[in-house]
Scaffold this active site. Structure first.
Site, PDB file in Angstrom:
ATOM      1  N   ARG A  81      34.817  49.045  40.004  1.00 50.35           N
ATOM      2  CA  ARG A  81      34.980  49.717  41.297  1.00 50.35           C
ATOM      3  C   ARG A  81      36.342  50.389  41.435  1.00 50.35           C
ATOM      4  O   ARG A  81      36.487  51.334  42.207  1.00 50.35           O
ATOM      5  CB  ARG A  81      34.701  48.734  42.433  1.00 50.35           C
ATOM      6  N   GLU A 113      37.739  34.514  39.741  1.00 53.53           N
ATOM      7  CA  GLU A 113      37.337  33.407  40.596  1.00 53.53           C
ATOM      8  C   GLU A 113      36.000  32.831  40.169  1.00 53.53           C
ATOM      9  O   GLU A 113      35.632  31.741  40.573  1.00 53.53           O
ATOM     10  CB  GLU A 113      37.317  33.811  42.078  1.00 53.53           C
TER      11      GLU A 113
END
Length: 174
Positions: A61, A98
């Site tokens: 992105r 994460e």
């Protein structure tokens, strides 16, 4: 940043719980990508006033915002790719996400030594991706003029994972 930029980001954002894995709240900016005026405004706000020659977009992105920011400001654009996507000699840097582990790569001869770059991505979460990108840029001999993200997830403390000498700009803090 301005209330208008925050409004544009919020209008183009959706949230999906438990994606890509349990416990993750994914912020999707596809609606912002589809809004030409919003994309232009947000992308320009990311790098406005940053003293850099080249915008660095982090896969995937970050490519969207990096390219749009480069076009909006007349700068070049360098794509930092996931491992295995670039032919020839590459510099690589691994890091924790994460929700897993990843490696990014760049061609070390794309820019001249000392080129000032601003790193652009969509989200600053735990800071692993951006910290690895900073290390990669410095190993390549480029000067990191700053990091700019659309959204910073403050509760995850990603800013603390980045070097203290790198300015971080976030357009929306959640």
């Amino acid at each position: 940043m301005t209330d208008e930029i925050e409004r544009i980001i919020r209008a183009g954002m959706t949230e999906t719980p438990d994606f890509p894995s349990e416990g993750i709240l994914f912020r999707d900016l596809s609606g912002l990508f589809a809004d030409a005026d919003g994309l232009r405004a947000v992308s320009a706000a990311l790098v406005d006033g940053v003293d850099a020659e080249t915008v660095v977009g982090v896969e995937a992105r970050g490519f969207v915002f990096g390219t749009a920011a480069a076009v909006a400001t007349g700068k070049g654009m360098l794509a930092v790719r996931k491992a295995g996507k670039l032919p020839g000699e590459v510099l690589a840097e691994s890091y924790d996400l994460e929700y897993g582990v990843a490696t990014i790569e760049v061609h070390p001869d794309t820019l001249a030594p000392g080129t000032r770059v601003v790193i652009v991505d969509d989200v600053l979460a735990t800071g692993g991706t951006l910290a690895a990108t900073i290390r990669l840029m410095r190993r390549a001999g480029w000067v990191v003029a700053g990091v700019a993200v659309v959204i910073e997830l403050e509760a995850l403390g990603g800013r603390s994972a980045l070097p203290a000498d790198v300015e971080v700009r976030s357009l929306l803090r959640l």
